[in-house]
Motif scaffolding. Structure first.
Motif, short mmCIF file in Angstrom:
data_model
loop_
_atom_site.label_atom_id
_atom_site.label_comp_id
_atom_site.label_asym_id
_atom_site.label_seq_id
_atom_site.Cartn_x
_atom_site.Cartn_y
_atom_site.Cartn_z
N VAL A 1 -33.17 16.17 16.88
CA VAL A 1 -33.13 15.91 18.32
C VAL A 1 -32.01 16.75 18.92
O VAL A 1 -30.96 16.92 18.31
CB VAL A 1 -32.92 14.40 18.62
CG1 VAL A 1 -31.62 13.90 18.03
CG2 VAL A 1 -32.96 14.14 20.11
N SER A 2 -32.30 17.32 20.08
CA SER A 2 -31.31 18.16 20.76
C SER A 2 -31.24 17.78 22.22
O SER A 2 -32.26 17.45 22.84
CB SER A 2 -31.69 19.65 20.66
OG SER A 2 -31.74 20.08 19.32
N ALA B 1 -35.11 17.38 23.51
CA ALA B 1 -36.40 17.25 22.82
C ALA B 1 -36.19 16.64 21.44
O ALA B 1 -35.14 16.80 20.82
CB ALA B 1 -37.07 18.61 22.69
N CYS C 1 -39.30 23.54 20.30
CA CYS C 1 -38.35 22.69 21.02
C CYS C 1 -38.07 23.25 22.40
O CYS C 1 -38.12 22.53 23.41
CB CYS C 1 -37.05 22.56 20.23
SG CYS C 1 -35.74 21.68 21.12
N ARG D 1 -27.86 24.19 23.93
CA ARG D 1 -27.65 22.88 23.32
C ARG D 1 -26.26 22.34 23.63
O ARG D 1 -25.26 23.04 23.50
CB ARG D 1 -27.83 22.95 21.81
CG ARG D 1 -29.26 22.96 21.36
CD ARG D 1 -29.38 22.69 19.88
NE ARG D 1 -28.67 23.67 19.06
CZ ARG D 1 -28.60 23.63 17.74
NH1 ARG D 1 -29.19 22.64 17.10
NH2 ARG D 1 -27.96 24.55 17.06
N LYS E 1 -37.93 16.63 17.64
CA LYS E 1 -38.83 17.43 16.81
C LYS E 1 -39.11 16.72 15.50
O LYS E 1 -38.19 16.23 14.85
CB LYS E 1 -38.22 18.80 16.50
CG LYS E 1 -38.06 19.71 17.70
CD LYS E 1 -36.77 19.49 18.44
CE LYS E 1 -35.56 19.78 17.62
NZ LYS E 1 -34.29 19.63 18.37
N ASP F 1 -33.89 24.06 13.52
CA ASP F 1 -33.55 23.85 14.93
C ASP F 1 -32.63 24.95 15.44
O ASP F 1 -32.84 25.51 16.52
CB ASP F 1 -32.87 22.49 15.11
CG ASP F 1 -33.87 21.35 15.17
OD1 ASP F 1 -35.08 21.62 15.15
OD2 ASP F 1 -33.44 20.19 15.22
N SER G 1 -29.85 15.90 13.08
CA SER G 1 -31.04 16.11 12.26
C SER G 1 -30.92 15.26 11.00
O SER G 1 -29.84 14.79 10.65
CB SER G 1 -31.20 17.59 11.88
OG SER G 1 -30.06 18.02 11.15
N TRP H 1 -39.08 21.56 25.99
CA TRP H 1 -38.06 21.32 27.01
C TRP H 1 -38.42 22.04 28.31
O TRP H 1 -38.34 21.46 29.40
CB TRP H 1 -36.71 21.81 26.50
CG TRP H 1 -35.67 21.93 27.59
CD1 TRP H 1 -34.96 20.91 28.15
CD2 TRP H 1 -35.27 23.13 28.25
NE1 TRP H 1 -34.12 21.41 29.13
CE2 TRP H 1 -34.30 22.77 29.21
CE3 TRP H 1 -35.63 24.47 28.13
CZ2 TRP H 1 -33.68 23.70 30.03
CZ3 TRP H 1 -35.03 25.41 28.95
CH2 TRP H 1 -34.06 25.02 29.88
N CYS I 1 -45.14 21.17 12.95
CA CYS I 1 -44.11 20.55 13.78
C CYS I 1 -44.73 20.01 15.07
O CYS I 1 -45.70 20.57 15.58
CB CYS I 1 -43.04 21.59 14.12
SG CYS I 1 -41.80 21.07 15.32
N GLN J 1 -34.14 28.28 16.45
CA GLN J 1 -34.82 28.36 17.74
C GLN J 1 -33.88 28.87 18.83
O GLN J 1 -34.27 29.69 19.67
CB GLN J 1 -35.38 26.99 18.13
CG GLN J 1 -36.46 26.48 17.19
CD GLN J 1 -37.19 25.29 17.76
OE1 GLN J 1 -37.74 25.35 18.86
NE2 GLN J 1 -37.20 24.19 17.01
N SER K 1 -43.02 18.78 18.83
CA SER K 1 -41.81 18.63 19.62
C SER K 1 -42.17 17.95 20.94
O SER K 1 -43.11 18.36 21.62
CB SER K 1 -41.18 20.00 19.89
OG SER K 1 -39.94 19.85 20.56
#
Length: 240
Positions: free
Chosen positions: A51-52, A135, A85, A60, A137, A74, A65, A89, A121, A77, A123
């Motif tokens: 999660v971010s 988001a 993700c 971020r 994931k 993550d 995680s 978003w 995945c 990305q 998201s």
């Protein structure tokens, strides 16, 4: 006649287990960690979850995680500027990848995820009103075509997680709530009122009332907020 779906039952059980801890959690970092653990429990067969929280520019501000592999997937990305993700978003809608080897939307990230042993995945954005602020994931180590039902489950999960995070952010920052956060808390009040109505009408407890609302949202392909507003609107003598 309403049908209580197993997925809704599982989701309600997960949040019943984590809700008391999350509502009293004082730091965003710890809350994010708990949410990733809850996400894996909700799905059941995932390789991991992350999660971010993102700022308005897509950078971020916080992340968590369930494993170092998910953390690396993550991070890639944001290093590459591409991936599910960021797309979830930016769009405010769920994004799923059935197989990183055949999905060519984010070729660099997909190849890197494959090297990490991650093949698919989903998201889902974290929303405050209509604005995405992060988001969640979920990753699998095998190809997996996410069903509409699974994506709806994760949307409901993200909606509930967003409420918890808004509360934690407000306490953590120690400042006045923005209008967007106030809106999200107002949504929580609507949900609480709807749960109370269901509890009274059906003579059931808080957990079962939440399960009932989730099952109805899944059955009718609607959001929890829409179902809650409908419950309140159909109750004589109550103003929404």
């Amino acid at each position: 006649m309403d049908t209580e779906l197993p997925l809704a039952d599982e989701l309600a059980a997960v949040f019943a287990r984590f809700s008391n801890v999350l509502l009293t959690e004082e730091t965003v970092a710890n809350a994010l960690t708990l949410i990733t653990e809850a996400a894996v429990l909700a799905v059941g067969d995932a390789a991991g979850a992350g999660v971010s929280l993102l700022d308005a520019k897509g950078s971020r501000s916080s992340a968590a995680s369930t494993s170092s592999i998910v953390a690396r997937a993550d991070s890639l990305q944001y290093e590459l500027g591409q991936g599910p993700c960021l797309s979830a978003w930016a769009s405010g809608h769920p994004v799923d990848i059935a197989d990183v080897r055949t999905d060519l939307r984010w070729p660099e990230w997909g190849a890197a995820a494959d090297e990490l042993g991650l093949r698919s995945c989903v998201s889902v954005p974290l929303l405050s009103g209509n604005l995405a602020f992060g988001a969640i994931k979920i990753y699998w180590d095998k190809p997996k075509a996410a069903s509409h039902r699974l994506i709806r489950l994760l949307e409901l999960f993200a909606a509930q997680a967003s409420i918890f995070l808004v509360n934690v952010q407000a306490r953590d920052k120690g400042r006045m709530l923005s209008e967007q956060l106030k809106s999200t808390l107002a949504q929580r009040d609507v949900l609480s009122t709807a749960k109370g109505i269901v509890m009274s009408n059906r003579r059931i407890g808080d957990h079962d009332a939440m399960l009932h609302l989730m099952a109805r949202a899944l059955n009718e392909d609607r959001t929890l907020q829409e179902v809650a507003e409908d419950v309140i609107g159909s109750t004589p003598g109550l103003d929404t």
